[in-house]
Enzyme design. Sequence first.
Site, PDB file in Angstrom:
ATOM      1  N   ILE A 337       0.836  -1.210   0.000  1.00 42.12           N
ATOM      2  CA  ILE A 337       0.000   0.000   0.000  1.00 42.12           C
ATOM      3  C   ILE A 337       0.874   1.264   0.000  1.00 42.12           C
ATOM      4  CG2 ILE A 337      -1.612   1.337   1.457  1.00 42.12           C
ATOM      5  CD1 ILE A 337      -3.006  -1.386   2.033  1.00 42.12           C
ATOM      6  N   PHE A 338       2.021   1.194   0.657  1.00 40.60           N
ATOM      7  CA  PHE A 338       2.945   2.333   0.643  1.00 40.60           C
ATOM      8  C   PHE A 338       3.691   2.434  -0.696  1.00 40.60           C
ATOM      9  CE2 PHE A 338       3.883   4.509   4.769  1.00 40.60           C
ATOM     10  CZ  PHE A 338       2.875   3.948   5.536  1.00 40.60           C
ATOM     11  N   GLU A 363       9.812 -19.790  19.682  1.00 37.65           N
ATOM     12  CA  GLU A 363       8.902 -20.511  20.601  1.00 37.65           C
ATOM     13  C   GLU A 363       8.184 -21.651  19.875  1.00 37.65           C
ATOM     14  OE1 GLU A 363       6.687 -18.464  23.570  1.00 37.65           O
ATOM     15  OE2 GLU A 363       8.247 -16.964  23.798  1.00 37.65           O
TER      16      GLU A 363
END
Length: 384
Positions: A337-338, A363
């Site tokens: 989008i940028f 993890e």
Amino acid sequence: MDYLLTEDQTMIRDLCHQIAEERIKPVAAQYDESGEFAWDIVKVLAEADIFGVSIPEAYSGMGGGVFEMALVTEQLSWGCGGIALSFGGTGLGAFPILLFGNEEQKQQYLPPIARGEKLAAFAITEADAGSDAAGIRTTATKDRDHYVLNGTKQWITNGGEAEIYTVIALTDRAKGPRGASAFVVEKGTPGLKFGKKENKLGIRSSATCEVIFEEVRVPKENLLAREGMGFVVALKTFDHARPGVAAQAVGIAQRALDEATQYARQRKQFGHPISSFQGIQFMLADMAIAVEASRALVYAAARMIDAGAKNVAKPSAISKTFASDACVKVTLDAIQIFGGYGYMKEYPVEKLLRDSKITQIYEGSNEIQRNVIAANLIKESSRA
Ligand SMILES: Cc1cc2nc3c(=O)[nH]c(=O)nc-3n(C[C@H](O)[C@H](O)[C@H](O)COP(=O)(O)OP(=O)(O)OC[C@H]3O[C@@H](n4cnc5c(N)ncnc54)[C@H](O)[C@@H]3O)c2cc1C
């Protein structure tokens, strides 16, 4: 979405968002660039009693649970996923003591963690033992009323910065997975050394370091639970901690959505804000769906754990896997989008993508999480 937070939970969430907005966001890029550990922010968190949110009041904490820990992690990660890990890594290091410590161990180690005077870390991973944790080689040999630890742990979050390390080591090699035990080792114990600090893709302000044990003598009172329970301690710790990683992913993804929405309203092409184009609107809508679905899963898993549900491995793994996969996708879409600006370091979204990736890896990688989910599914189905 209204998650029906209590007054205390709302207060914790809002306070942490304020800290993220006012204290973390302005310095996040600078810490990302330098890779330094953000001690000044740790101090801010300590002064606000944030490290004690999930520690019982009897040990100087605020008496919350995994849910409150998730709320904190989400908001701090909105500010910076790396800085937030000083809190998350401490939670991971404290869980074995919370879950398996005896009264004396809790009285000794939890209050300074709750007050933010001491950070904690959890150390199981080694160079040849990641997903296959049963392959660890660090040993803890009994010598009268002490254990002597030898070995090297790799990629330990808060390594070198933490004062309290919970460590999984082999007390009986011959017994394989049943021969591991968990210990608390304090910084400053002779023979405990810190190796290379890693230079990482993302979460760069978090400390990731080798922790080396060379004839480290710890009193037998530092054994958590019983000899042979090391992997039980580790598994339960991860079951409790994984919604925290998922919350980190939600915070990073929410920030990406916020940045992308704001940018889309301001950026004009073809004489119109790009937010007026349906292609951009659909992308924003899908990002919002992914963030909210992740948050709902994290909160549900955390609430199940706090309510004492019996088997939390599956919901915990589901929340971690979904939220981390969603986070990587959402941060990638934010860059899209940028446009070209999103690829530049002057804008915040490239850092969000770099920070997001680790949530799929640590993890327990998402492949291992899928193994856990499938194993539980199959077990449940065979009982039905
Ligand atoms: C920044 C960072 C911080 C960390 N912090 C800590 C910490 O605080 N404490 C700690 O103890 N550890 C920590 N770790 C270690 C982390 O938990 C491990 O990196 C993780 O568990 C994966 O292990 P590995 O990197 O050795 O990958 P490997 O186990 O070598 O896996 C490599 C690839 O193979 C896949 N794979 C492996 N086995 C299977 C299988 N059976 N089926 C399908 N796919 C499989 C994995 O999913 C992965 O994609 C950290 C790591 C990083 C990068």
